[in-house]
Enzyme design. Sequence first.
Site, short mmCIF file in Angstrom:
data_model
loop_
_atom_site.label_atom_id
_atom_site.label_comp_id
_atom_site.label_asym_id
_atom_site.label_seq_id
_atom_site.Cartn_x
_atom_site.Cartn_y
_atom_site.Cartn_z
N LYS A 79 0.85 -1.20 0.00
CA LYS A 79 0.00 0.00 0.00
C LYS A 79 0.88 1.24 0.00
O LYS A 79 1.91 1.28 0.69
CB LYS A 79 -0.91 -0.03 1.23
CG LYS A 79 -1.96 1.06 1.28
CD LYS A 79 -2.88 0.88 2.49
CE LYS A 79 -3.98 1.90 2.57
NZ LYS A 79 -4.88 1.69 3.73
N SER A 154 -9.69 1.55 2.59
CA SER A 154 -8.83 2.32 1.73
C SER A 154 -7.74 1.50 1.03
O SER A 154 -7.14 1.99 0.07
CB SER A 154 -8.18 3.43 2.54
OG SER A 154 -7.34 2.90 3.55
N SER A 178 -9.87 -0.76 6.78
CA SER A 178 -9.27 -0.62 5.45
C SER A 178 -8.54 -1.84 4.91
O SER A 178 -8.16 -1.84 3.74
CB SER A 178 -8.32 0.57 5.43
OG SER A 178 -9.06 1.74 5.26
N1 GLN Z 1 -13.19 4.02 5.98
C1 GLN Z 1 -12.58 4.38 7.20
C2 GLN Z 1 -12.13 5.83 7.14
O1 GLN Z 1 -12.36 6.43 6.16
C3 GLN Z 1 -11.43 3.46 7.51
C4 GLN Z 1 -10.21 3.78 6.78
C5 GLN Z 1 -9.03 2.96 7.21
O2 GLN Z 1 -9.17 1.94 7.87
N2 GLN Z 1 -7.86 3.46 6.88
O3 GLN Z 1 -11.59 6.37 8.04
#
Ligand code: GLN
Length: 486
Positions: A79, A154, A178
Amino acid sequence: MELYQKTAHELQQLIAAKEVKAVEVAESVLERARQAEPKIHAFVTLAEEEAYQAARRVDEAVSKGVKLPPLAGIPVAIKDNISTAGLRTTCASKILENYIPPYDATVIAEIRNQMMVLVGKTNMDEFAMGSSTENSGLFTTRNPWDIEAVPGGSSGGSAAAVCADETILALGSDTGGSIRQPAGYCGIVGLKPTYGRVSRYGLVAYASSLDQIGPLTKDVTDCALLLQAIAKYDPKDSTSVNQPAPDYLQEMKKGAKGLRIGLAKEYLGEGISLPVKDAVQNGVKVFKDLGAEIVEVSLPHTEYALAAYYIIAPAEASSNLARYDGVRYGHRTSQKVSDAVELFMKTRQEGFGAEVKRRIMTGTYVLSSGYYDAYYLKAQKVRTLIRNDFDNAFKSCDLILTPTTPSVAFKIGSKTKDPLEMYLEDIFTVTCNLAGLPGISISGGFDNGMPIGLQMLGPLFKEEILLRAAYGFEQATDFHKKRPEI
Ligand code: GLN
């Protein structure tokens, strides 16, 4: 079967037995990525040269008869918020579009030491804020099962790359789901380790008390192998916990028999699509047949989790993102400015996307005097209550089974108008981060050709319990073997 279609544990055997060269594996995977990328858009950067070099080193070691680390020669995608020395790390943000880190994250140092082959950096929501990769400042990644649908986020690039066989393994980060949510949407395995299990050194911080790096893989065995490779104490991360990891592979093979699996009504109520409910019911049946016991548990504060998360995460983000000022890192405005404050303002205006700005503003608001007690302090109290809920539940069960998301992957563009709608995506995944627990998502069925994720949550530092249950489930089903046509 092509090499790129295989799992890490299959390739591992072939490389060790000298039946296949690491360079051939790299070639197969990179060629596949080149074919799939125009449709999938999983990678921000493909590191072909570097990958071949690493693969050649593995082949040399094999020919010299050197004993190899378990994942030597296996391609892994990273990532783009995990720092790689000499290789662009953008966080999918315009503000870091040309940023090249001077050092490796601890997990990257491990990957290189253990002779894995880093094939590239994957797309994500900007600074990991989002659930679909639509918040990427660069481009949107597609779900390999339906290129009109999101891959989740994400860590959507990592999930899509594994799903489309553009890599064998991947790393993502999970702050509120994410890793697990995109794994669920792509029908692969994703594990968020216990907070403190894996070093965060070199992970670009989003919400430091929630962030954790973890594996995205094709099956549970690969997940156990990659977790083993990165689950180490690191003195460079002050929140890393010095507790040796067990032998995950060996533990995993004990399977689901005898485990007490909790079902919580708070995770099985309204808003869940029928096929997802059915998949959970089917999961229950599979586990019963495997000799697990099903028990009812209650997590009464679940309904406040999402609100608490969307206060705590932006609060921490607003502080963490203060460092992007055009002086120390990344983009700097080329507009004429009259003083330092104007330089910061113009740089940040140009560099950050809408969602990141929204989080910074929310975070600044909930931390400001006058609102701190009403929002931030209250959210922290809710966090404690949620942790207590889990402590209580784990008195009567070994793990908790839930859906990963209320429904399958949605269409690109269908939730971008209302940020709240997107936040609701995370309803089942954020509790795990708030409580610091480990969580896994595995493929548990299909709805109209789209994968359904099943999530399992376990007690602190008990990743092996999740792997046992997940492995048992996988042995008894074949959802994980299905791959999309691309
Ligand atoms: N969707 C969640 C957010 O926008 C989780 C994102 C994540 O785990 N990095 O914060």
